[in-house]
Structure formats: structure tokens, C-alpha cells
Design an enzyme around this catalytic site. Sequence first.
Site, PDB file in Angstrom:
ATOM      1  N   ASN A   9       0.874  -1.179   0.000  1.00 27.56           N
ATOM      2  CA  ASN A   9       0.000   0.000   0.000  1.00 27.56           C
ATOM      3  C   ASN A   9       0.914   1.232   0.000  1.00 27.56           C
ATOM      4  OD1 ASN A   9      -1.752   2.076   0.610  1.00 27.56           O
ATOM      5  ND2 ASN A   9      -2.217   1.364   2.683  1.00 27.56           N
ATOM      6  N   TRP A  10       0.969   1.896  -1.142  1.00 27.77           N
ATOM      7  CA  TRP A  10       1.919   3.006  -1.277  1.00 27.77           C
ATOM      8  C   TRP A  10       1.432   4.286  -0.597  1.00 27.77           C
ATOM      9  CZ3 TRP A  10       3.674   2.640  -7.162  1.00 27.77           C
ATOM     10  CH2 TRP A  10       4.248   1.383  -7.374  1.00 27.77           C
ATOM     11  N   LYS A  11       0.163   4.325  -0.223  1.00 32.38           N
ATOM     12  CA  LYS A  11      -0.440   5.524   0.387  1.00 32.38           C
ATOM     13  C   LYS A  11      -0.157   6.749  -0.502  1.00 32.38           C
ATOM     14  CE  LYS A  11      -0.125   3.256   4.823  1.00 32.38           C
ATOM     15  NZ  LYS A  11       0.052   3.343   6.265  1.00 32.38           N
ATOM     16  N   HIS A  95      -9.406   1.056   5.408  1.00 30.37           N
ATOM     17  CA  HIS A  95      -8.088   1.265   6.025  1.00 30.37           C
ATOM     18  C   HIS A  95      -8.237   2.217   7.212  1.00 30.37           C
ATOM     19  CE1 HIS A  95      -3.980   2.621   6.624  1.00 30.37           C
ATOM     20  NE2 HIS A  95      -3.625   1.480   6.074  1.00 30.37           N
ATOM     21  N   GLU A  97      -6.580   4.677   8.158  1.00 27.18           N
ATOM     22  CA  GLU A  97      -6.436   6.112   7.865  1.00 27.18           C
ATOM     23  C   GLU A  97      -7.739   6.662   7.280  1.00 27.18           C
ATOM     24  OE1 GLU A  97      -2.809   5.617   5.639  1.00 27.18           O
ATOM     25  OE2 GLU A  97      -1.842   5.041   7.518  1.00 27.18           O
ATOM     26  N   GLU A 167      -5.061  -4.996  10.882  1.00 25.68           N
ATOM     27  CA  GLU A 167      -4.066  -3.942  11.030  1.00 25.68           C
ATOM     28  C   GLU A 167      -4.312  -3.184  12.341  1.00 25.68           C
ATOM     29  OE1 GLU A 167      -2.214  -2.853   7.004  1.00 25.68           O
ATOM     30  OE2 GLU A 167      -3.891  -1.529   7.362  1.00 25.68           O
ATOM     31  N   GLY A 173       2.777   2.308  10.820  1.00 27.04           N
ATOM     32  CA  GLY A 173       3.713   3.399  10.622  1.00 27.04           C
ATOM     33  C   GLY A 173       4.438   3.828  11.883  1.00 27.04           C
ATOM     34  N   SER A 213       3.736  -2.103  10.318  1.00 27.30           N
ATOM     35  CA  SER A 213       5.196  -2.142  10.461  1.00 27.30           C
ATOM     36  C   SER A 213       5.803  -3.498  10.081  1.00 27.30           C
ATOM     37  CB  SER A 213       5.612  -1.729  11.879  1.00 27.30           C
ATOM     38  OG  SER A 213       5.193  -0.393  12.135  1.00 27.30           O
ATOM     39  N   GLY A 234       2.989  -1.007   4.309  1.00 26.96           N
ATOM     40  CA  GLY A 234       3.019   0.404   3.953  1.00 26.96           C
ATOM     41  C   GLY A 234       4.443   0.870   3.712  1.00 26.96           C
ATOM     42  N   GLY A 235       5.069   1.404   4.750  1.00 32.53           N
ATOM     43  CA  GLY A 235       6.394   2.020   4.618  1.00 32.53           C
ATOM     44  C   GLY A 235       7.426   1.149   3.915  1.00 32.53           C
TER      45      GLY A 235
HETATM   46  P1  PGA Z   1       3.037   0.345   7.697  1.00 32.06           P
HETATM   47  O1  PGA Z   1       1.552   0.536   7.112  1.00 32.06           O
HETATM   48  O2  PGA Z   1       3.585  -0.943   7.087  1.00 32.06           O
HETATM   49  O3  PGA Z   1       3.783   1.550   7.275  1.00 32.06           O
HETATM   50  O4  PGA Z   1       2.888   0.227   9.182  1.00 32.06           O
HETATM   51  C1  PGA Z   1       0.696  -0.555   6.950  1.00 32.06           C
HETATM   52  C2  PGA Z   1      -0.628  -0.109   6.376  1.00 32.06           C
HETATM   53  O5  PGA Z   1      -1.119   0.976   6.745  1.00 32.06           O
HETATM   54  O6  PGA Z   1      -1.240  -0.825   5.544  1.00 32.06           O
END
Ligand code: PGA
Length: 251
Positions: A9-11, A95, A97, A167, A173, A213, A234-235
Amino acid sequence: MRRPFLAGNWKMNTDRRSASDLVAAVRASADRRSDVDVAVFPPFVYLDEMARALAGSRVRLGAQNMCDADSGAHTGEISAAMLKDVGCELVVLGHSERRHVYGETDALVNAKVKAALAAGLEVILCAGETQEEREGGQTEAVVRRHLIEGLAGVSRKDAECVTIAYEPVWAIGTGLTATPEQAGQVHTYLRGVLAGLYDQELADMTRIQYGGSVKPDNVKELMSVEGIDGALVGGAALKGDSFTAIIEFDN
Ligand code: PGA
């Protein structure tokens, strides 16, 4: 037997150039690792270009969000049909966010899930508790609600096109990762919820990813936990070398 499913997930990251470089690295990695499923979720504006870059590859393309409506006066929104039109096969919905920063309710997530499935998109439905909810002993109640309300009115047949991502919000993050035991417990719980909602066969075939993470140095341990079928990253999905190390994790 559930195939591992690693998703990036590149956000709201990358630009045209870095997106192209990243997708090329992911494509090459997926060719080396044929026993896992791989998907990337770039920002909307790069989807068309990424679809062309991924033509003929094993890497599947998805979007990070979509509108619950089919078309019309929804300024700034993107429909499921538009995503299909540019070559997306999947969409991430619910998600944290979207829920916590943009105020998406379970009812809206559910409307999006139904619209996506009706349009023929597969869904990754996210569920997860905040730190406060975990400390208050609410983890199971929260993830149960995310699943039950997110899947309300979804037929068993359509539910086969849904992957769940557990999640924990406190692990996204932050560098904090749920321990394999913590994640494993919630995955087992969620599979039980799915069995109650549908049946055991559906619960056994549904992949439940862990997200929060995930990195090259913890993916192996997480993936060794019974019931963790993949990762939503994500990251660590933003750099070719780290995401390819996750795809090619040592099992
Ligand atoms: P993260 O994000 O790997 O940066 O913790 C995961 C996500 O939000 O899908």
C-alpha cells in the site's frame, strides 16, 4: 491451502519516476517468487501507467480507496468502474487512515465493499483496533464489528472475493509490530467470526493478512504464525529492495 498474499500500500507516496522504478522491481521479484501472490496499490493518478507497466506480469494492481456511488455528482471521487477501466483488480477498503483521519464509518465502508464487489473488484477489507481500544479490552469487539458491519449484505459467493487485513492501528507506521502471539490470536478470532457469518469452508479459504510495520526482518516470523496468510505493507513497500525482500521472504 492458502497462498501467501503480499500487498504493498503506497499511500500518498511516490512520483511518476519512483513509481515506475518501484513497480519494475516488484515485477521482477514476483517473477522470481511464483508461490506467493503479490499486489501493489499506487496512488490513483499513477494507476493507468502502472497497469501498463504490469501488463502480462503476476503482480496484481489495486486502488487504495473508491467511492460507494457508481457515477454522477461526486466531486473528487473515483468509482469502481473507473478502477476496473484502468486495469485494477482490487481495492483496499476500511483502512484505518480512512476510518480515523477521514471519518469513514462502518456503514460507508460496507457500501463501498458492496459497490466494489458488484463491479467485479476484489476487496481487501481492513480491521483493527486503536491503542486505547486494545488497552480497554475492546480488540475483539472492534475487529468483530469491522468484519460484521463491513460484510453486511455480502453474499457467500461475493465473500470469496474478499481478503481481510488485520491492522492494529497502533502498529501502523509506528515501528511497533504486534507480537506473533498477539497477531495470531486476532487472526484466529477473525477466522471464527467469518465461520459464524458464513461457514467454516469460507473461513478456511479466506486469506487474512497482517499489517502494521511489516519489514524484511519481521516478515518471516509473522508469516510462520498459523493463520497469518500474508501482509499489507506500507512504509516497507516503498523501496524496491525492502518490498522485494518481503515478497521473497524465507519460508
Ligand atoms: P506500515 O503501514 O507498514 O507503514 O505500518 C501498513 C498499512 O497501513 O497498511
